[in-house]
Write a protein that holds these residues in place. Structure first.
Motif, PDB file in Angstrom:
ATOM      1  N   GLY A   1      30.729  37.306  43.452  1.00  0.00           N
ATOM      2  CA  GLY A   1      29.526  37.627  44.228  1.00  0.00           C
ATOM      3  C   GLY A   1      29.736  38.506  45.446  1.00  0.00           C
ATOM      4  N   SER A   2      30.776  39.351  45.423  1.00  0.00           N
ATOM      5  CA  SER A   2      31.040  40.151  46.638  1.00  0.00           C
ATOM      6  C   SER A   2      29.924  41.149  46.934  1.00  0.00           C
ATOM      7  CB  SER A   2      32.365  40.895  46.488  1.00  0.00           C
ATOM      8  OG  SER A   2      32.287  41.753  45.374  1.00  0.00           O
ATOM      9  N   GLU A   3      29.114  41.470  45.922  1.00  0.00           N
ATOM     10  CA  GLU A   3      28.092  42.494  46.171  1.00  0.00           C
ATOM     11  C   GLU A   3      26.719  41.895  46.464  1.00  0.00           C
ATOM     12  OE1 GLU A   3      28.635  45.526  43.166  1.00  0.00           O
ATOM     13  OE2 GLU A   3      30.574  46.045  44.064  1.00  0.00           O
ATOM     14  N   ILE A   4      26.680  40.577  46.578  1.00  0.00           N
ATOM     15  CA  ILE A   4      25.443  39.894  46.965  1.00  0.00           C
ATOM     16  C   ILE A   4      25.417  39.876  48.498  1.00  0.00           C
ATOM     17  CG2 ILE A   4      24.258  37.637  46.914  1.00  0.00           C
ATOM     18  CD1 ILE A   4      24.425  38.968  44.141  1.00  0.00           C
ATOM     19  N   PRO A   5      24.258  40.159  49.119  1.00  0.00           N
ATOM     20  CA  PRO A   5      24.221  40.140  50.594  1.00  0.00           C
ATOM     21  C   PRO A   5      24.743  38.816  51.152  1.00  0.00           C
ATOM     22  CG  PRO A   5      22.122  40.861  49.670  1.00  0.00           C
ATOM     23  CD  PRO A   5      22.969  40.456  48.512  1.00  0.00           C
TER      24      PRO A   5
ATOM     25  N   PHE B   1      36.549  46.262  43.003  1.00  0.00           N
ATOM     26  CA  PHE B   1      35.518  45.250  42.753  1.00  0.00           C
ATOM     27  C   PHE B   1      36.163  43.866  42.621  1.00  0.00           C
ATOM     28  CE2 PHE B   1      32.849  43.060  39.449  1.00  0.00           C
ATOM     29  CZ  PHE B   1      31.642  43.017  40.148  1.00  0.00           C
ATOM     30  N   ARG B   2      37.257  43.809  41.860  1.00  0.00           N
ATOM     31  CA  ARG B   2      37.954  42.513  41.684  1.00  0.00           C
ATOM     32  C   ARG B   2      38.511  42.030  43.027  1.00  0.00           C
ATOM     33  NH1 ARG B   2      36.720  40.259  36.650  1.00  0.00           N
ATOM     34  NH2 ARG B   2      37.379  41.619  34.973  1.00  0.00           N
ATOM     35  N   GLU B   3      39.143  42.951  43.773  1.00  0.00           N
ATOM     36  CA  GLU B   3      39.755  42.561  45.056  1.00  0.00           C
ATOM     37  C   GLU B   3      38.688  41.977  45.981  1.00  0.00           C
ATOM     38  OE1 GLU B   3      42.888  42.385  45.915  1.00  0.00           O
ATOM     39  OE2 GLU B   3      43.576  43.251  44.014  1.00  0.00           O
ATOM     40  N   ALA B   4      37.525  42.618  45.995  1.00  0.00           N
ATOM     41  CA  ALA B   4      36.453  42.120  46.876  1.00  0.00           C
ATOM     42  C   ALA B   4      36.023  40.721  46.435  1.00  0.00           C
ATOM     43  CB  ALA B   4      35.275  43.082  46.847  1.00  0.00           C
ATOM     44  N   ASN B   5      35.986  40.470  45.137  1.00  0.00           N
ATOM     45  CA  ASN B   5      35.613  39.132  44.655  1.00  0.00           C
ATOM     46  C   ASN B   5      36.692  38.095  44.945  1.00  0.00           C
ATOM     47  OD1 ASN B   5      33.027  39.647  43.737  1.00  0.00           O
ATOM     48  ND2 ASN B   5      33.733  40.344  41.738  1.00  0.00           N
ATOM     49  N   PHE B   6      37.973  38.516  44.858  1.00  0.00           N
ATOM     50  CA  PHE B   6      39.055  37.560  45.151  1.00  0.00           C
ATOM     51  C   PHE B   6      38.931  37.050  46.593  1.00  0.00           C
ATOM     52  CE2 PHE B   6      42.085  40.143  42.153  1.00  0.00           C
ATOM     53  CZ  PHE B   6      41.449  39.604  41.049  1.00  0.00           C
ATOM     54  N   ALA B   7      38.348  37.870  47.443  1.00  0.00           N
ATOM     55  CA  ALA B   7      38.251  37.480  48.859  1.00  0.00           C
ATOM     56  C   ALA B   7      37.062  36.555  49.144  1.00  0.00           C
ATOM     57  CB  ALA B   7      38.143  38.738  49.716  1.00  0.00           C
ATOM     58  N   MET B   8      36.250  36.302  48.135  1.00  0.00           N
ATOM     59  CA  MET B   8      35.059  35.452  48.336  1.00  0.00           C
ATOM     60  C   MET B   8      35.423  33.972  48.142  1.00  0.00           C
ATOM     61  SD  MET B   8      32.874  37.707  49.006  1.00  0.00           S
ATOM     62  CE  MET B   8      31.387  36.715  49.063  1.00  0.00           C
ATOM     63  N   PRO B   9      34.707  33.055  48.828  1.00  0.00           N
ATOM     64  CA  PRO B   9      35.047  31.625  48.712  1.00  0.00           C
ATOM     65  C   PRO B   9      35.038  31.117  47.270  1.00  0.00           C
ATOM     66  CG  PRO B   9      33.353  31.978  50.386  1.00  0.00           C
ATOM     67  CD  PRO B   9      33.593  33.298  49.744  1.00  0.00           C
TER      68      PRO B   9
END
Ligand code: N01
Length: 546
Positions: free
Chosen positions: A261-265, A249-257
């Motif tokens: 919010g990585s789980e928001i469409p 979950f954290r890794e996916a968020n680190f990749a966001m601008p």
């Protein structure tokens, strides 16, 4: 490098006594707390100075009614310790100020941080001594500390501002700034309350104040776009699910601008390429979902003015649906670009203006002339009240750094260095100020991201840098002017490709009279992290190391 947290003492020529540590850190908010913990883990001695009586930083000071984070609680938390992540239980989708402050105190207890923090102590001056390559830090308690490294962990939104209106000291009732709300609270029942300012603080406070007080008068200069937060109790199943896969979950968020919010469409298409039906469907979904990622419904809402207008129109339509009195709705309707002032999320903000005890005063055309002993006066009207609340914001990003008299090499002060606006390399360092670091400083993503995640990235970069210097046997690191020039150009170029420079926001320093207009944060977290890592891998390119 030393192994204990208290070191030798020496006499100063002015009679002050000093203690030596490896690193002095200013501020015991989330940045200062993690900096202390991380450096200790690396074996360094640290002294943290904090003006408040306890840890928490922004969440220590901003105790106004309704204060709440606009990043979801499962994301707005430290990621550095897996056990801490598992043990702490969040209760709401967006945490309230008391819960975040309780979390900060828990972290301080858990890692025994307070023993190296001097509370109720302000850093007043910091001078780099070129003969010893060390910093001499003088504090409000009359003490002095000598350290090899100096870290400003003073927060981006901690230096409060009052408007330049005559007579503030003449008001005989209670005057409060939202950013310095008294710990003991303020009695508002049966009181006539006035609030100046409708930024995030005002928008959060107004619905709660209206419930508590007898009459509330809101003085608004610029209407605000705000999106429902849709805060709610955090479902146990959601918390259990995220905790079962927190790293991923954290890794996916680190990749966001914005590092969140990585789980928001996510949508990567232009608003111009979809039908009107699809456009409205996406905005409606984002409005119903709640939260700041409303702007991510298309890829061009913050870069193309005509795309932005669709989003503006959508929110304006919502205001006219929610606010019953068309005249009040018109006053509450913004005209500027949506998102170029920080987008606000709210709970019942617009609906609050339907309450009989709430009055909206538009001061855009009839500004406040003076504060009087019993209230305030515009050109056209006098107002009387018992409590006056300033929700007028902060001298953002640079205010708390410039409040300290910092002198670097050759007698250069930070005030002189930044007289035409802040200039940094990586938002972390400043040429002329060796061995000094700013956590989430101007020129770094900071306020455009999940702050705790940006803080962790800076803390880890700084501690790795200090360790690397020691393995090299080097005593100083200092950014090169050419690296600073390139970095400032990079930050500006990124901002200029967007609509951010288009209105008077605190991102630009436009809320502080006389402050040079410069877009201070850097857009884009993942690219920034890559660049910081590359600098380190290339033996700290852009720095002179000696
Ligand atoms: O401050 P602001 P804030 N007469 O600068 C008005 C973070 N934060 O404390 O827009 C009348 O946004 C001013 O009017 P105008 C968040 O990043 C986060 O609210 O300049 N009005 C404006 O309305 C946020 O963006 C959270 O015309 C005057 C207001 O005062 C940042 O802090 C919660 C005036 C200042 O708004 C700052 O927010 C709270 C005058 N003379 C804060 N002078 C969350 O996590 C100023 N104003 C949700």
């Amino acid at each position: 490098m030393s192994n204990s947290s208290s070191k030798s003492s020496e006499g100063f020529s002015n009679g002050l006594t000093s203690s030596d540590v490896d690193v002095v850190v200013v501020g015991a908010g989330f940045a200062g707390m993690y900096m202390l913990h991380r450096l200790r883990m690396c074996g360094y001695s640290v002294r943290v100075f904090e003006a408040g009586t306890d840890v928490g930083g922004t969440w220590y000071w901003n105790r106004y009614p309704g204060a709440r984070c606009d990043v979801e609680s499962l994301e707005y938390s430290y990621s550095f310790d897996a056990d801490l992540e598992q043990d702490w239980e969040w209760t709401e989708r967006y945490s309230s100020q008391p819960e975040i402050l309780a979390y900060a105190k828990h972290v301080a207890d858990r890692f025994d941080l307070r023993s190296d923090i001097s509370f109720e102590t302000r850093v007043e001056t910091a001078d780099f001594d070129e003969s010893t390559n060390s910093w001499r830090i003088q504090t409000s308690d009359g003490g002095a500390t000598v350290s090899r490294f100096f870290v400003m962990a003073t927060g981006c939104l901690s230096s409060t501002t009052l408007p330049d209106i005559p007579g503030i000291e003449d008001f005989e009732g209670t005057t409060i700034h939202t950013g310095q709300w008294p710990k003991e609270g303020v009695q508002l029942k049966d009181k006539r309350v006035a609030i100046i300012g409708t930024g995030s603080s005002g928008v959060q406070a107004i619905p709660v104040l209206a419930e508590e007080c007898k009459e509330l008068t809101v003085f608004q200069r610029t209407p605000q776009y705000t999106i429902p937060a849709r805060n709610e109790p955090l479902e146990t199943a959601r918390q259990v699910d995220v905790k079962s896969r927190y790293r991923e979950f954290r890794e996916a968020n680190f990749a966001m601008p914005q590092a969140l919010g990585s789980e928001i469409p996510k949508f990567n298409d232009s608003i111009h390429d979809v039908s009107e039906e699809e456009r409205l469907r996406r905005f409606e979904n984002a409005w119903e979902r709640g939260g700041t990622l409303f702007m991510s419904s298309f890829n061009d809402v913050l870069v193309d003015e005509s795309a932005n207008e669709y989003a503006q129109d959508f929110v304006r339509e919502k205001i006219s649906e929610i606010v019953e009195d068309p005249e009040v709705a018109a006053k509450l309707t913004p005209e500027h670009i949506i998102g170029c002032k920080r987008l606000v999320i709210d709970t019942d903000y617009f609906a609050t203006f339907n309450r009989p005890n709430v009055q909206l005063v538009d001061v855009s055309g009839d500004p406040i002339q003076e504060i009087t002993s019993s209230g305030l006066a515009t050109q056209e009207k006098d107002f009387e009240f018992d409590v006056l609340i300033f929700a007028t914001g902060f001298d953002a990003m640079t205010g708390s750094i410039l409040r300290v008299a910092i002198t670097g090499r050759d007698g250069l002060t930070i005030q002189e260095k930044w007289s035409a606006g802040p200039r940094t390399y990586l938002g972390l360092t400043v040429p002329g100020f060796p061995n000094m670091f700013a956590i989430s400083g101007p020129g770094s993503p900071s306020v455009l991201t999940n702050m705790i995640i940006s803080i962790e990235q800076h803390v880890e970069w700084i501690s790795d840098c200090i360790r690397w210097l020691d393995t090299k046997g080097a005593s100083t690191i200092e950014a090169l002017p050419a690296a600073e020039d390139d970095w400032v150009d990079h930050v500006n170029a990124k901002a200029e490709r967007t609509l951010f420079p288009g209105c008077n926001s605190w991102y630009l320093g436009a809320n502080v009279p006389g402050k040079t207009r410069v877009f201070m944060p850097l857009l884009g977290f993942p690219g920034y992290v890559r660049r910081c890592n590359q600098v380190a891998e290339n033996d700290y390119e852009g720095f002179v190391v000696q």
